[in-house]
Scaffold this active site. Structure first.
Site, PDB file in Angstrom:
ATOM      1  N   SER A   1       0.824  -1.214   0.000  1.00  0.00           N
ATOM      2  CA  SER A   1       0.000   0.000   0.000  1.00  0.00           C
ATOM      3  C   SER A   1       0.858   1.264   0.000  1.00  0.00           C
ATOM      4  O   SER A   1       1.047   1.881   1.055  1.00  0.00           O
ATOM      5  CB  SER A   1      -0.923  -0.002   1.227  1.00  0.00           C
ATOM      6  OG  SER A   1      -0.176  -0.298   2.405  1.00  0.00           O
TER       7      SER A   1
ATOM      8  N   ALA B   1       1.632   5.021  -0.245  1.00  0.00           N
ATOM      9  CA  ALA B   1       0.804   6.189   0.075  1.00  0.00           C
ATOM     10  C   ALA B   1       0.385   6.945  -1.176  1.00  0.00           C
ATOM     11  O   ALA B   1      -0.752   7.417  -1.283  1.00  0.00           O
ATOM     12  CB  ALA B   1       1.574   7.116   1.014  1.00  0.00           C
TER      13      ALA B   1
ATOM     14  N   LYS C   1      10.335  -8.026   4.642  1.00  0.00           N
ATOM     15  CA  LYS C   1      10.299  -7.678   3.221  1.00  0.00           C
ATOM     16  C   LYS C   1      11.057  -6.388   2.940  1.00  0.00           C
ATOM     17  O   LYS C   1      11.562  -6.184   1.831  1.00  0.00           O
ATOM     18  CB  LYS C   1       8.857  -7.611   2.701  1.00  0.00           C
ATOM     19  CG  LYS C   1       7.960  -6.562   3.360  1.00  0.00           C
ATOM     20  CD  LYS C   1       8.048  -5.196   2.718  1.00  0.00           C
ATOM     21  CE  LYS C   1       7.252  -4.190   3.518  1.00  0.00           C
ATOM     22  NZ  LYS C   1       7.370  -2.814   2.956  1.00  0.00           N
TER      23      LYS C   1
ATOM     24  N   ARG D   1      10.898   3.614  -0.877  1.00  0.00           N
ATOM     25  CA  ARG D   1      12.114   4.282  -0.395  1.00  0.00           C
ATOM     26  C   ARG D   1      13.193   3.267  -0.044  1.00  0.00           C
ATOM     27  O   ARG D   1      14.393   3.584  -0.109  1.00  0.00           O
ATOM     28  CB  ARG D   1      11.793   5.187   0.791  1.00  0.00           C
ATOM     29  CG  ARG D   1      11.381   4.497   2.046  1.00  0.00           C
ATOM     30  CD  ARG D   1      10.999   5.458   3.145  1.00  0.00           C
ATOM     31  NE  ARG D   1       9.755   6.153   2.854  1.00  0.00           N
ATOM     32  CZ  ARG D   1       9.058   6.838   3.756  1.00  0.00           C
ATOM     33  NH1 ARG D   1       9.514   6.934   4.991  1.00  0.00           N
ATOM     34  NH2 ARG D   1       7.930   7.421   3.450  1.00  0.00           N
ATOM     35  N   ASN D   2      12.803   2.019   0.312  1.00  0.00           N
ATOM     36  CA  ASN D   2      13.808   0.980   0.544  1.00  0.00           C
ATOM     37  C   ASN D   2      14.539   0.642  -0.755  1.00  0.00           C
ATOM     38  O   ASN D   2      15.768   0.555  -0.778  1.00  0.00           O
ATOM     39  CB  ASN D   2      13.137  -0.274   1.111  1.00  0.00           C
ATOM     40  CG  ASN D   2      12.711  -0.106   2.551  1.00  0.00           C
ATOM     41  OD1 ASN D   2      13.532  -0.069   3.452  1.00  0.00           O
ATOM     42  ND2 ASN D   2      11.412   0.012   2.774  1.00  0.00           N
TER      43      ASN D   2
ATOM     44  N   VAL E   1      12.849   8.072   6.573  1.00  0.00           N
ATOM     45  CA  VAL E   1      13.238   6.835   7.253  1.00  0.00           C
ATOM     46  C   VAL E   1      13.228   5.670   6.272  1.00  0.00           C
ATOM     47  O   VAL E   1      12.261   5.477   5.529  1.00  0.00           O
ATOM     48  CB  VAL E   1      12.292   6.539   8.432  1.00  0.00           C
ATOM     49  CG1 VAL E   1      12.599   5.172   9.032  1.00  0.00           C
ATOM     50  CG2 VAL E   1      12.418   7.624   9.494  1.00  0.00           C
TER      51      VAL E   1
ATOM     52  N   GLU F   1      13.145   1.938   6.517  1.00  0.00           N
ATOM     53  CA  GLU F   1      12.925   0.905   7.519  1.00  0.00           C
ATOM     54  C   GLU F   1      13.785  -0.334   7.288  1.00  0.00           C
ATOM     55  O   GLU F   1      14.122  -1.049   8.234  1.00  0.00           O
ATOM     56  CB  GLU F   1      11.451   0.504   7.555  1.00  0.00           C
ATOM     57  CG  GLU F   1      10.521   1.554   8.143  1.00  0.00           C
ATOM     58  CD  GLU F   1      10.557   1.639   9.660  1.00  0.00           C
ATOM     59  OE1 GLU F   1      11.478   1.058  10.271  1.00  0.00           O
ATOM     60  OE2 GLU F   1       9.668   2.277  10.237  1.00  0.00           O
TER      61      GLU F   1
END
Length: 330
Positions: A135, A137, A188, A252-253, A276, A278
């Site tokens: 999901s 954003a 993940k 972003r990862n 961030v 994660e």
């Protein structure tokens, strides 16, 4: 009227607040950044995360966390995983006793290796529901069809949260395997970061497919060891979230991994991404978990060495590819 408080005005929290506001639900938002609060209330924008999307009048931002949570039936913890405990400590004693806490972060707590639902329950007596799944954003804000999962040790509360968020564009399933839901969502991020490294190096679809598939083997191994069910990892909070996070331009990862694959070090990467990541925290945490539980997680092991020990990413890939031959097993 139902009131929902969002603690944290980041991208996904903002997206979910817009979704609920479109259903006529009263929304309050608290954030520690005063300029974000003023931007929402005065300009009806959250420029850092939602750019030009209009924030409707059903949403009010507050400088005071006490005012934000007042009379709220649901409280959404919309902060990164490392901030969950501090935030719960901050709202202890000021939130309604019957309010349901909803966590949308993905990770485990470094140091204790506790799942986020455990961290929340360690601080608060309220029922806790985890919302997770593929999901981004940006797509939720654009009303692009999205499907997620809610889980809890109290499935009656999970079903209430299911009803709260369900819409023609946002489908919500329940799953009573809270361990599997949380572990899938956390691990993940490690694999997505590694997938980005492969993209940054310049590898192709073959490498990405192999990484995701063997990454799923790692998710299943550690997830089952921690008490999750294997079938959960083939669902939305496992395979579904893995696909979207490893392949999307919104991830972003993956973005951070691309920069590392191109030669940036970790500090430079995090500064460039500006939010961030994660997967970095998850890699550090699950590296320790795998050592303590004696679980084989070779991708996590190599990524840890790349991130924190200065290992060259290409050397890491060569090491993965040169391991002893074996049967394909999970």
């Amino acid at each position: 009227m139902t009131k929902v408080a969002f603690l944290g005005a980041g991208s996904f929290g903002t997206a979910l607040s817009l979704l609920l506001a479109s259903k006529g639900i009263e929304i309050s938002i608290w954030d520690r950044n005063e300029s974000v609060i003023n931007n929402i209330n005065i300009n009806r924008r959250n420029s850092k995360y939602s750019k030009n999307i209009y924030i409707p009048d059903m949403i009010t931002a507050y400088h005071s966390i006490r005012e934000a949570v007042k009379d709220s039936s649901y409280i959404v913890l919309a902060v990164p995983s490392h901030a969950i405990r501090e935030l719960c400590s901050k709202i202890k004693g000021i939130i309604p006793e019957e309010a349901i806490i909803i966590s949308i972060a993905k990770g485990i707590e470094e140091g204790t290796n506790m799942r986020l639902s455990q961290v929340i329950s360690d601080e608060l007596d309220n029922p806790v529901v985890i919302l997770s799944g593929p999901s981004h954003a940006e797509e939720v804000m654009a009303n692009i069809p999205t499907t997620v999962v809610v889980s809890s040790t109290d499935m009656t509360c999970a079903e209430r949260v299911q009803d709260l968020f369900m819409s023609p564009q946002f489908r919500v399933y329940t799953n009573d395997d809270i361990v599997g839901v949380e572990i899938g969502g956390a691990v993940k991020n490690i694999i997505a970061l590694a997938a980005g490294v492969c993209d940054g190096i310049g590898f192709g679809d073959n490498a990405k497919a192999a990484l995701m598939t063997r990454g799923m083997a790692e998710i299943i191994r550690v997830g089952e060891k921690l008490g999750g069910r294997a079938e959960t990892f083939s669902g939305l909070t496992g395979m579904g979230d893995l696909i979207v996070t490893c392949t999307s331009v919104h991830s972003r990862n993956r973005r951070a991994g691309i920069l590392i694959g191109k030669g940036m070090n970790l500090d430079e990467t995090l500064k460039e991404v500006g939010m961030v990541v994660e997967g970095v925290k998850a890699c550090r945490a699950f590296y320790k978990v795998k050592e303590e539980l004696n679980v084989e997680m070779p991708i996590t092991d190599i990524l840890y060495k790349v991130l924190f020990d200065g290992k060259d990413p290409k050397d890491g890939v060569e090491e993965l590819m040169s391991r002893d031959k074996k049967s394909e097993t999970y």
